[in-house]
Scaffold this motif. Structure first.
Motif, mmCIF file in Angstrom:
data_model
loop_
_atom_site.group_PDB
_atom_site.id
_atom_site.type_symbol
_atom_site.label_atom_id
_atom_site.label_comp_id
_atom_site.label_asym_id
_atom_site.label_seq_id
_atom_site.Cartn_x
_atom_site.Cartn_y
_atom_site.Cartn_z
ATOM 1 N N MET A 164 -1.519 27.542 39.948
ATOM 2 C CA MET A 164 -1.656 26.127 39.691
ATOM 3 C C MET A 164 -2.860 25.595 40.451
ATOM 4 N N LYS A 165 -3.475 24.579 39.882
ATOM 5 C CA LYS A 165 -4.642 23.958 40.514
ATOM 6 C C LYS A 165 -4.162 23.013 41.611
ATOM 7 N N VAL A 166 -4.744 23.175 42.795
ATOM 8 C CA VAL A 166 -4.374 22.359 43.945
ATOM 9 C C VAL A 166 -5.656 21.848 44.603
ATOM 10 N N MET A 167 -5.711 20.538 44.820
ATOM 11 C CA MET A 167 -6.840 19.975 45.548
ATOM 12 C C MET A 167 -6.431 19.829 47.015
ATOM 13 N N ILE A 168 -7.276 20.316 47.894
ATOM 14 C CA ILE A 168 -7.014 20.203 49.328
ATOM 15 C C ILE A 168 -8.099 19.323 49.923
ATOM 16 N N ARG A 169 -7.657 18.361 50.723
ATOM 17 C CA ARG A 169 -8.590 17.427 51.353
ATOM 18 C C ARG A 169 -8.011 16.998 52.689
ATOM 19 N N LYS A 170 -8.800 16.236 53.437
ATOM 20 C CA LYS A 170 -8.301 15.609 54.666
ATOM 21 C C LYS A 170 -8.110 14.131 54.376
ATOM 22 N N ASN A 171 -6.987 13.577 54.846
ATOM 23 C CA ASN A 171 -6.747 12.143 54.655
ATOM 24 C C ASN A 171 -7.473 11.344 55.738
ATOM 25 N N VAL A 172 -7.310 10.033 55.730
ATOM 26 C CA VAL A 172 -8.027 9.180 56.684
ATOM 27 C C VAL A 172 -7.637 9.470 58.133
ATOM 28 N N ALA A 173 -6.448 10.025 58.334
ATOM 29 C CA ALA A 173 -6.001 10.376 59.681
ATOM 30 C C ALA A 173 -6.492 11.759 60.109
ATOM 31 N N GLY A 174 -7.191 12.465 59.194
ATOM 32 C CA GLY A 174 -7.709 13.780 59.524
ATOM 33 C C GLY A 174 -6.755 14.929 59.270
ATOM 34 N N ARG A 175 -5.598 14.652 58.672
ATOM 35 C CA ARG A 175 -4.614 15.694 58.362
ATOM 36 C C ARG A 175 -4.911 16.303 57.003
ATOM 37 N N LEU A 176 -4.625 17.589 56.860
ATOM 38 C CA LEU A 176 -4.794 18.255 55.578
ATOM 39 C C LEU A 176 -3.702 17.826 54.611
ATOM 40 N N VAL A 177 -4.111 17.575 53.366
ATOM 41 C CA VAL A 177 -3.199 17.127 52.315
ATOM 42 C C VAL A 177 -3.475 17.961 51.070
ATOM 43 N N ALA A 178 -2.411 18.311 50.335
ATOM 44 C CA ALA A 178 -2.547 19.033 49.071
ATOM 45 C C ALA A 178 -2.084 18.120 47.935
ATOM 46 N N TYR A 179 -2.851 18.136 46.839
ATOM 47 C CA TYR A 179 -2.507 17.334 45.665
ATOM 48 C C TYR A 179 -2.421 18.253 44.455
ATOM 49 N N VAL A 180 -1.275 18.201 43.752
ATOM 50 C CA VAL A 180 -1.059 18.979 42.538
ATOM 51 C C VAL A 180 -1.007 17.989 41.385
ATOM 52 N N ALA A 181 -2.077 17.953 40.577
ATOM 53 C CA ALA A 181 -2.194 16.953 39.512
ATOM 54 C C ALA A 181 -1.093 17.085 38.460
ATOM 55 N N LYS A 182 -0.783 18.295 38.024
ATOM 56 C CA LYS A 182 0.225 18.473 36.967
ATOM 57 C C LYS A 182 1.602 17.957 37.378
ATOM 58 N N LYS A 183 1.877 17.946 38.651
ATOM 59 C CA LYS A 183 3.159 17.448 39.165
ATOM 60 C C LYS A 183 3.036 16.045 39.742
ATOM 61 N N ASP A 184 1.815 15.497 39.757
ATOM 62 C CA ASP A 184 1.524 14.212 40.396
ATOM 63 C C ASP A 184 2.154 14.180 41.799
ATOM 64 N N LEU A 185 1.845 15.217 42.554
ATOM 65 C CA LEU A 185 2.442 15.430 43.867
ATOM 66 C C LEU A 185 1.350 15.495 44.921
ATOM 67 N N GLU A 186 1.485 14.666 45.944
ATOM 68 C CA GLU A 186 0.582 14.722 47.091
ATOM 69 C C GLU A 186 1.433 14.819 48.337
ATOM 70 N N GLU A 187 1.235 15.893 49.094
ATOM 71 C CA GLU A 187 2.039 16.150 50.292
ATOM 72 C C GLU A 187 1.153 16.633 51.433
ATOM 73 N N PRO A 188 1.484 16.243 52.649
ATOM 74 C CA PRO A 188 0.766 16.781 53.814
ATOM 75 C C PRO A 188 1.056 18.279 53.973
ATOM 76 N N ILE A 189 0.083 19.003 54.484
ATOM 77 C CA ILE A 189 0.273 20.414 54.814
ATOM 78 C C ILE A 189 0.817 20.457 56.234
#
Length: 70
Positions: A1-26
């Motif tokens: 599955m395609k997963v976008m990984i980024r850092k949020n404004v607080a500097g924590r890693l976050v993963a976003y899965v578009a097909k599930k419309d799911l964004e969760e901290p790592i």
């Protein structure tokens, strides 16, 4: 599955899965460099990430494998 990984404004890693419309901290990374190991999201999902250079820039979309529940 395609997963976008980024850092949020607080500097924590976050993963976003578009097909599930799911964004969760790592919450756990098996490897310090993130790549080539498993990560655990706050909702309990475990994902296997591909091997990449440790200096790979974020945000990035990768093909990850969701691991079975334990």
């Amino acid at each position: 599955m395609k997963v976008m990984i980024r850092k949020n404004v607080a500097g924590r890693l976050v993963a976003y899965v578009a097909k599930k419309d799911l964004e969760e901290p790592i919450v756990f990374c098996e490897k310090e460099s993130l790549w080539g190991g498993t990560i655990t999201l706050a909702n309990g999902w475990r994902l296997k990430l591909p091997e990449m250079a440790s200096d790979t820039r974020l945000p990035i979309t990768v093909e990850a494998l969701r691991l079975g529940e334990s």
